[in-house]
Design an enzyme around this catalytic site. Structure first.
Site, PDB file in Angstrom:
ATOM      1  N   ASN A  82     -67.444  39.283 -66.139  1.00 30.10           N
ATOM      2  CA  ASN A  82     -66.171  38.628 -66.439  1.00 30.10           C
ATOM      3  C   ASN A  82     -65.071  39.390 -65.696  1.00 30.10           C
ATOM      4  OD1 ASN A  82     -63.872  37.512 -67.520  1.00 30.10           O
ATOM      5  ND2 ASN A  82     -64.180  38.326 -69.598  1.00 30.10           N
ATOM      6  N   TRP A  83     -64.617  38.820 -64.585  1.00 35.31           N
ATOM      7  CA  TRP A  83     -63.630  39.523 -63.762  1.00 35.31           C
ATOM      8  C   TRP A  83     -62.235  39.502 -64.382  1.00 35.31           C
ATOM      9  CZ3 TRP A  83     -65.137  37.229 -58.280  1.00 35.31           C
ATOM     10  CH2 TRP A  83     -66.319  37.826 -57.866  1.00 35.31           C
ATOM     11  N   LYS A  84     -62.013  38.661 -65.358  1.00 29.49           N
ATOM     12  CA  LYS A  84     -60.671  38.538 -65.967  1.00 29.49           C
ATOM     13  C   LYS A  84     -59.640  38.287 -64.862  1.00 29.49           C
ATOM     14  CE  LYS A  84     -62.316  41.322 -69.743  1.00 29.49           C
ATOM     15  NZ  LYS A  84     -62.037  42.224 -70.831  1.00 29.49           N
ATOM     16  N   HIS A  95     -62.979  33.642 -75.564  1.00 27.93           N
ATOM     17  CA  HIS A  95     -62.942  35.086 -75.306  1.00 27.93           C
ATOM     18  C   HIS A  95     -61.850  35.710 -76.174  1.00 27.93           C
ATOM     19  CE1 HIS A  95     -62.198  38.913 -73.365  1.00 27.93           C
ATOM     20  NE2 HIS A  95     -63.444  38.834 -72.957  1.00 27.93           N
ATOM     21  N   GLU A 148     -59.613  37.773 -75.635  1.00 27.26           N
ATOM     22  CA  GLU A 148     -58.257  37.825 -75.060  1.00 27.26           C
ATOM     23  C   GLU A 148     -57.564  36.474 -75.176  1.00 27.26           C
ATOM     24  OE1 GLU A 148     -59.569  39.671 -71.427  1.00 27.26           O
ATOM     25  OE2 GLU A 148     -60.033  41.452 -72.617  1.00 27.26           O
ATOM     26  N   GLU A 186     -68.815  40.102 -78.939  1.00 24.88           N
ATOM     27  CA  GLU A 186     -67.920  41.088 -78.342  1.00 24.88           C
ATOM     28  C   GLU A 186     -66.960  41.605 -79.407  1.00 24.88           C
ATOM     29  OE1 GLU A 186     -67.499  40.562 -73.830  1.00 24.88           O
ATOM     30  OE2 GLU A 186     -66.182  39.112 -74.733  1.00 24.88           O
ATOM     31  N   GLY A 218     -62.782  46.802 -73.349  1.00 28.25           N
ATOM     32  CA  GLY A 218     -61.852  47.531 -72.492  1.00 28.25           C
ATOM     33  C   GLY A 218     -61.373  48.848 -73.076  1.00 28.25           C
ATOM     34  N   SER A 236     -67.218  47.240 -73.221  1.00 31.68           N
ATOM     35  CA  SER A 236     -67.402  48.538 -72.571  1.00 31.68           C
ATOM     36  C   SER A 236     -68.847  48.812 -72.160  1.00 31.68           C
ATOM     37  CB  SER A 236     -66.854  49.672 -73.453  1.00 31.68           C
ATOM     38  OG  SER A 236     -65.458  49.497 -73.649  1.00 31.68           O
ATOM     39  N   GLY A 286     -66.931  43.384 -68.396  1.00 27.55           N
ATOM     40  CA  GLY A 286     -65.587  43.229 -67.843  1.00 27.55           C
ATOM     41  C   GLY A 286     -65.313  44.305 -66.811  1.00 27.55           C
ATOM     42  N   GLY A 287     -64.723  45.427 -67.252  1.00 32.51           N
ATOM     43  CA  GLY A 287     -64.288  46.498 -66.360  1.00 32.51           C
ATOM     44  C   GLY A 287     -65.341  46.937 -65.354  1.00 32.51           C
TER      45      GLY A 287
HETATM   46  P1  PGA Z   1     -65.122  45.266 -70.941  1.00 31.92           P
HETATM   47  O1  PGA Z   1     -64.845  43.690 -71.199  1.00 31.92           O
HETATM   48  O2  PGA Z   1     -66.508  45.369 -70.369  1.00 31.92           O
HETATM   49  O3  PGA Z   1     -64.067  45.703 -69.974  1.00 31.92           O
HETATM   50  O4  PGA Z   1     -65.015  45.932 -72.268  1.00 31.92           O
HETATM   51  C1  PGA Z   1     -65.837  42.856 -71.702  1.00 31.92           C
HETATM   52  C2  PGA Z   1     -65.278  41.463 -71.902  1.00 31.92           C
HETATM   53  O5  PGA Z   1     -64.133  41.333 -72.352  1.00 31.92           O
HETATM   54  O6  PGA Z   1     -65.966  40.453 -71.621  1.00 31.92           O
END
Ligand code: PGA
Length: 262
Positions: free
Chosen positions: A20-22, A106, A108, A178, A184, A224, A245-246
């Site tokens: 997930n590149w966000k 998600h 966010e 999640e 994050g 994470s 994500g990250g």
């Molecule tokens: P993260 O994000 O790996 O940076 O914690 C995961 C996500 O939100 O899908």
């Protein structure tokens, strides 16, 4: 294979690693990343790999990833096909540029943009109607966990998200657990915490859609995930993949996650 074999379901569920590149990467970085993944993965089909890219890159990413098994996903969508919804993108539009999957709910979107639980059911319905594979994201905040409400929150998100889905369609749905406090933050759920949540989700699915659907369903862990914890998480019973994500933003970080068992 005996019926009691606890890893039987796991073996039949293909591992799924989703990036997930966000709202990250410029256009060149995004396309370079796809080229790198494409070259590395070849036509390997022992695991499923997908990238959830920013909407403006989707058409270009689709062109570059063509001929590879990499799945291409959007990070959100609206449930209507078209209309006066400034800033939104429909399933029809996503399908038109080669997108085959989408993240729904998600954390966010839920917490920073105040998307409502009940919207998720409509989005999942629209995705299924347009041949797009939805991944429904669920997870509790730290306050909810501390108050002993994690399972209640997850159950509510499952109920509203899957409200309009039918058992026969559930082979096209993925769930991502999640925990909001792990996204994050560098803090990861322990194997016990992940195992408990994934078990609860699979039980809920079994109650609602039947044991066979639950046994086939892939449930990803997100929050994470990194090269140095992916092995441990993927070893947890009921964890069928990861949503990253990250650590999905550089080839050096995501490749060892994709190749967690090599
Ligand atoms: P993260 O994000 O790996 O940076 O914690 C995961 C996500 O939100 O899908």
């Amino acid at each position: 294979m005996s019926q009691e074999d606890p890893s039987a379901g796991r073996r039949k569920r293909k591992p799924y690693i989703a990036a997930n590149w966000k709202m990250n990467l410029d256009r060149n970085q995004a396309l370079d990343m796809i080229k790198t993944l494409k070259a590395r993965l070849g036509d390997g089909d022992d695991r499923e790999v997908a990238v959830f890219a920013p909407a403006v890159y989707l058409a270009d990413v689709a062109a570059v990833s063509q001929g590879s098994p990499i799945g291409l996903g959007a990070q959100n969508m609206h449930w209507e096909e078209n209309g006066a919804f400034t800033g939104e993108i429909s399933a029809l539009m996503l399908r038109g540029v080669g997108v085959d999957r989408v993240l729904i709910g998600h954390s966010e979107r839920r917490h920073l943009f105040f998307e409502k639980d009940e919207w998720m059911g409509r989005k999942i319905r629209a995705a299924l109607d347009h041949d797009i594979l939805p991944t429904l994201c669920v997870g509790e905040t730290i306050e909810e966990r501390k108050a002993g409400k994690a399972q209640e929150v997850i159950a509510r998100q499952l109920k509203t998200g899957l409200e309009w889905a039918q058992a026969i369609e559930m082979s096209r749905v993925t769930i991502a657990y999640e925990p909001v406090w792990a996204i994050g933050t560098g803090e990861t759920a322990t194997p016990d915490q992940a195992g408990e949540a994934h078990g609860m989700i699979r039980d809920w699915i079994s109650d609602r859609f039947g044991a066979e659907v639950a046994d086939d369903l892939r449930i990803l862990y997100g929050g994470s995930v990194k090269a140095d914890n992916v092995k441990e998480l993927m070893a947890v019973e009921g964890v069928d993949g990861v949503l990253v994500g990250g650590a999905s933003l550089q080839p050096d970080a995501i490749l060892p996650i994709i190749e967690f068992d090599k």
